[in-house]
Structure formats: C-alpha cells, structure tokens
Design a protein around this motif. Structure first.
Motif, PDB file in Angstrom:
ATOM      1  N   ALA A 189      71.963  80.876  45.661  1.00  0.00           N
ATOM      2  CA  ALA A 189      71.746  82.314  45.927  1.00  0.00           C
ATOM      3  C   ALA A 189      72.954  83.147  45.497  1.00  0.00           C
ATOM      4  N   GLU A 190      74.136  82.524  45.460  1.00  0.00           N
ATOM      5  CA  GLU A 190      75.357  83.264  45.097  1.00  0.00           C
ATOM      6  C   GLU A 190      75.586  83.291  43.590  1.00  0.00           C
ATOM      7  N   VAL A 191      74.896  82.397  42.864  1.00  0.00           N
ATOM      8  CA  VAL A 191      75.113  82.287  41.421  1.00  0.00           C
ATOM      9  C   VAL A 191      74.132  83.225  40.720  1.00  0.00           C
ATOM     10  N   LYS A 333      86.540  85.651  36.354  1.00  0.00           N
ATOM     11  CA  LYS A 333      86.276  84.449  37.165  1.00  0.00           C
ATOM     12  C   LYS A 333      84.862  84.482  37.739  1.00  0.00           C
ATOM     13  N   MET A 334      84.396  85.692  38.122  1.00  0.00           N
ATOM     14  CA  MET A 334      83.040  85.814  38.664  1.00  0.00           C
ATOM     15  C   MET A 334      82.010  85.407  37.589  1.00  0.00           C
ATOM     16  N   ILE A 406      73.874  87.072  51.251  1.00  0.00           N
ATOM     17  CA  ILE A 406      74.911  86.136  50.784  1.00  0.00           C
ATOM     18  C   ILE A 406      76.175  86.283  51.631  1.00  0.00           C
ATOM     19  N   ASN A 407      76.661  87.533  51.726  1.00  0.00           N
ATOM     20  CA  ASN A 407      77.944  87.739  52.410  1.00  0.00           C
ATOM     21  C   ASN A 407      77.856  87.507  53.912  1.00  0.00           C
ATOM     22  N   GLY A 408      76.691  87.854  54.484  1.00  0.00           N
ATOM     23  CA  GLY A 408      76.567  87.725  55.930  1.00  0.00           C
ATOM     24  C   GLY A 408      76.209  86.324  56.385  1.00  0.00           C
TER      25      GLY A 408
ATOM     26  N   THR B  69      82.048  85.507  46.085  1.00  0.00           N
ATOM     27  CA  THR B  69      81.409  86.092  47.273  1.00  0.00           C
ATOM     28  C   THR B  69      82.312  86.031  48.503  1.00  0.00           C
ATOM     29  N   GLU B  70      83.355  85.207  48.459  1.00  0.00           N
ATOM     30  CA  GLU B  70      84.252  85.105  49.605  1.00  0.00           C
ATOM     31  C   GLU B  70      85.418  86.089  49.507  1.00  0.00           C
TER      32      GLU B  70
END
Lengths: 476, 92
Positions: A189-191, A333-334, A406-408, B69-70
């Motif tokens: 989900a983060e990619v 980097k992201m 994602i963040n939560g 995301t971190e």
C-alpha cells in the motif's frame, strides 16, 4: 528465506503465501474503509489541511516506543514539540500494536489449519520481544544515527537463540517468514507508482537508469567475479545497496528465498555503511563544492536508508531555512522506494524461471515451472500496490484517504510485523553456516564494489540531469 | 555415559563450574543493559553527537525512517523545483 518449523507438516488449511495475502489485503481494506467512514466534511481534498492524509481512527490502536535518551520509560510518552510540558501517554497504543501482531499470528495459524493453543503463548512472548527491540531502537543516539529496528530485533533473537536457544513452547510461534510476507503485502500500500513521477524526467533518469544497472552489475560481480557460492546472498546485498536498504533487502530476500543468515548479513552491512555515508558524504560534497541540488540527488541515489538520506540532506543545507538538498534527496529516495515492487517481482520471476529451475527434473514448460516456484505472496504485494496507486491517482480526496490509511495504520503495522519477523529470524539464525563466506570477506568486497559503482554512476547522472540537462538556470 | 571431569595440573574443571546457558543469557543481558543504560546515554552527551541530535530535532527529521512514509513530512514536490528544473521537456 528458509522455511519455518512445522512447514513440512501435512496441511489442512491455506498455503502460507495465500494466508499472508488474505490477511494483508484484509488489513489494507480495513484501513481504507475506516478512513473512508471518518472522512472529513470540510476541505476533504485539501493537502494543506491534511498534509499526511485524512485522520484514520485505527491510528489510536497502534504505535511504537518514542525516542528516549536516559530513561527507557520516556519511550512511553509523546512530548509535544511546541509545548514541552504537554505529554501524551502511548503505552496503550503500544500494547495494542503488540495485540495486532498476536492477532495476525493467530489468524495465520487458523488459516493454515494449525493449533491455535500451541501458538498463542509464543506469539505473546514474541510481541513483547518486539516491543523490547523497538525500545532499543528508540534510544536517541541509535535513532538519530539511523541504526534501524531490524538490527536490534535480530540481535534480541540472536542473543536468546545462541545462549538458551528457543524453548519448545516458542517453536510453533516462530513464523518469521509468514510475518514478513504479511508485512510485505501490507507494505504494498505504501509503494505508490504515481510517486515515481514526482521529480519528472530528471528523477526518473537518476533512479531508473542507475539503480537497475548497479543492481545487475553488482549481482553479476558477486556471482561470476567473486564466485560467492550463494546467488541469493549476492542478490540481497545488490538490492539493499542499490535500491533502498533494509526494505529492499526484505522484499528481494523473500522473492529469491534467501536464507535468514544471508538477509541478516545484508541488513547488517547496509546499516553500518548507511551510518558511515550519512556522516561522511555531506562534508565531502561541501568540500568538493558540488552544487547542493546535485549533491541532494546524489545522496538520495546512494545512501541506503530513507531517514539517513534526509538527515544527510539537511546537513547539506547552507542554513536552517535551506531545505532544498534534503527535499531533492528525499524525493529521489522516495522514487527508489516506489521501485521495490517492480524489482521484487522481477527478481521473483528470474529466480523461479532460471536460478531455481530443476534441470534434471521432469520436462515442463518454463512458464509452468516458473509459476510452480514463484513466491505467490509477491502477487499480494504488487496487488495492494497497484490498487492503492490507482486510488491515489483517482482524485485528491482518495489520495488523502490512501495517505491517511498508510500514515495512520498500515506503515505502523508493517513495522511491527517486520520487527517480530526479524526476532523470529534471529532466534533461528545459525551464523556458523555463513562462517566460510564471511571469513573470505567477499560479501564486504561485493558491497563496497557495488557501492563504488553506485557512487560514480549516481553522481554522473545527478550532474547530468539536475545540474545540466534539465536545469532552468534560475536560482530560487 | 558421563564423561569424567578433565584434570589438569593446575585446574580441575567439574561440570558445576561450566557456564550454563542461563548464565550466558544473563551475561549477555547485563552487557546490553549496560550499553543501553550507561554507554549510549554518555555518548549522547558528547558535543558532536548532541549537535547532530539537536540539528535533526530542530529540522523535524526522523533519521530512523525506513521508507518515505515514516518521514515527518512527506517528500511532495516543492514549488521551487518547478522553477529550478524542466520536469517534462516539451521541445518548445
């Protein structure tokens, strides 16, 4: 990665990979559904109002120990950055985070048709050890020098495994591979593929040209030149060095079925070099008078870990307000982070089709053989990545929904799953098996050789794209 | 069959003197506790380390982030990049 104890037992339930996909996808869907149910009524599409996405109520159910300097109990409270007298306890969310891990292990056990009662005591103990590893990683010096939690999770497991050994009652819960696979499906989900375009053509060229070249050349250098017997070790070292450190090592390690010892070694190497490069590269860039924007892109392309990239970029800024090098570094980097899914998929296909192929076995088509050996959980990883990327591009509101989920929730949960997965790996790691390879020093030569190539190519490409080809000639 | 204790001119090693796994664990835990509770806090008070930590705190950086995301702030394209770079050349 090597199989868990009991993997050979007759199965009555789902295969481990399918259980990981089912649970991982269910967790991502849950996070999105909870986020949608609590959507804001005003400014729902405003990135300014919600810089890290819509608030997600699941965030109250999971957290990790906070940074501490002298007393570990400081890790149980969050101190407000503006008003230091305001503190918020986080012990309940930390305990709930451990409960998520126990719940996922329990669900995985049931889906795989095993005894829940045999797993629960061990699962609770492993979750507590996960909390301990996070607490060790949260020590201020450790945290601010980017020695990430996987290292300490491995250490905790190694200490127990190599002194008293894993007790019998713990063995059914040692499902590190399952936890890491589930974590990777959630990590999908983060990619977000849409993030790849964040820096336009200069960003794409810097990441997409240099990274695959370095990955392939380093792998071939290890296999053919250094003659390292384990191809999976070469691949894991090449991926963590060229893509983005620990997260890439985990994903490719699972894709090429690397041994636990090999993944541990690759992560150890990566973290040690990350610290060194984070400290050495910014002063070198300033000494060599490299343009800060080019320098930022260079940092982003070469330092393994995201946090260390930003830290080094901040050190490069001319003053406190100059965030440009850090912003460029973090964005490059992201983009590399967003490549993990594609690279893991490509490695899984290559391994299943060519490296693991049984030449002496019955003659079947390459596709059938590759599918039989393909690590199916990768499909869950790619699937969550594609769906979340698609949602992200649909509308500003849905982009904020995805970011909030994602963040939560999902990124915190993924952290806990990886952390406890690494404890299991540490408990089962036998470093004696790697002793001959380690003693030869070849893994270190492989990492250093690959990193030198990465440094040279990344600097050349960053200078070409950020410093010359696409530069507008305007100094902001 | 138990092996007889090894006898040397200077030292007689009996099974009771052997380091048990429990003792080994206790020793490892003691070392780790000393490093985390004494050594690392002392290192944290060194001027160079203190400076690094203060800089990171003042700039809201989370160096321990494994993926983007971190990070404290998502690295979304800032406005100055548009002025500084031609992101998608059109040929005009």
């Amino acid at each position: 990665m090597a199989t868990d104890p009991g993997a050979d037992l007759p199965r009555r339930g789902f295969h481990e990979d399918f259980a990981a996909i089912l649970i991982g996808v269910a967790l991502v869907v849950l996070a999105l559904a909870i986020g949608w149910s609590g959507r804001p009524t005003e400014d729902a599409g405003s990135r300014k109002a919600f810089p890290k996405g819509w608030p997600n109520r699941l965030s109250a159910t999971i957290d990790k120990p906070q940074t501490w300097s002298d007393a570990p109990l400081q890790a149980l409270v969050v101190v407000d950055k503006k008003d230091k007298t305001k503190v918020k306890p986080v012990s309940i969310p930390i305990l709930l985070g451990m409960t998520w891990v126990v719940g996922i292990l329990a669900a995985g056990t049931l889906l795989r048709g095993r005894s829940l009662a045999a797993v629960l005591p061990g699962a609770c103990f492993l979750a507590l050890l996960g909390g301990l590893a996070y607490l060790m990683a949260a020590q201020k010096v450790i945290n601010y020098y980017n020695l990430e939690y996987p290292l300490w999770a491995l250490l905790v497991g190694l200490v127990i495994g190599n002194t008293v050994g894993a007790p019998k009652w713990l063995e059914p819960a040692l499902q590190g591979e399952f936890l890491i696979k589930t974590g990777l499906v959630v990590f999908g989900a983060e990619v977000l593929f849409s993030r790849l375009l964040e820096l336009g053509l200069p960003g794409l060229l810097t990441s997409w040209v240099v990274t695959p070249i370095v990955l392939v050349v380093t792998y071939l250098f290890g296999v053919h030149w250094l003659k390292i017997p384990s191809k999976s070790l070469c691949m894991v070292i090449a991926a963590d060095m060229s893509v983005c450190g620990v997260s890439a090592a985990i994903a490719t390690g699972a894709a090429c079925k690397a041994k636990k010892e090999e993944l541990s070694l690759a992560i150890g190497l990566s973290l040690l070099f990350t610290v060194a490069m984070m400290v050495v590269m910014p002063p070198f860039i300033q000494w060599a008078e490299i343009d800060p924007i080019v320098g930022g892109a260079w940092l982003g392309g070469t330092i393994d870990a995201t946090g260390a990239v930003v830290a080094a970029g901040e050190m490069l800024g001319k003053n406190l307000d100059d965030k440009r090098p850090a912003e460029v570094a973090a964005t490059v980097k992201m983009i590399q982070n967003s490549m993990i899914g594609i690279i893991a998929f490509a490695v899984a296909v290559y391994w299943a089709g060519w490296v693991d192929r049984d030449v002496a076995g019955p003659k079947t088509s390459l596709a059938a053989e590759a599918w039989r050996r393909f690590p199916k959980f990768i499909l869950g990883f790619i699937g969550t990545s594609i769906v979340c990327s698609w949602l992200f591009t649909m509308s500003p509101e849905l982009a904020l929904l995805v970011d909030g989920a994602i963040n939560g929730f999902t990124s915190r949960l993924r952290g806990w799953l990886f952390c406890v997965g690494f404890i299991c790996m540490g408990l089962q790691t036998i470093f004696r098996e790697l002793a001959p390879t380690l003693a030869s020093g070849r893994p270190l030569i492989l990492y250093c050789g690959g990193q030198v190539l990465n440094l040279v190519l990344s600097l050349a490409m960053a200078s070409l794209t950020f410093g010359w080809l696409f530069r507008q000639g305007v100094t902001p | 069959m138990t092996r007889p204790a090894r006898i040397t001119p200077s030292l007689r090693i009996t099974p009771s003197l052997r380091i048990t796994p429990g003792l080994r664990l206790a020793f490892a835990v003691a070392i780790l506790a000393a490093v985390w509770l004494v050594v690392l806090p002392s290192i944290g008070r060194l001027p160079a380390v203190e400076r690094h930590v203060r800089l990171m705190e003042s700039r809201d950086v989370n160096p321990a982030a494994m993926v983007y995301t971190e990070l404290e702030h998502l690295p979304l394209r800032p406005a100055w990049i548009e002025r500084h770079l031609v992101l998608w050349p059109t040929g005009n």
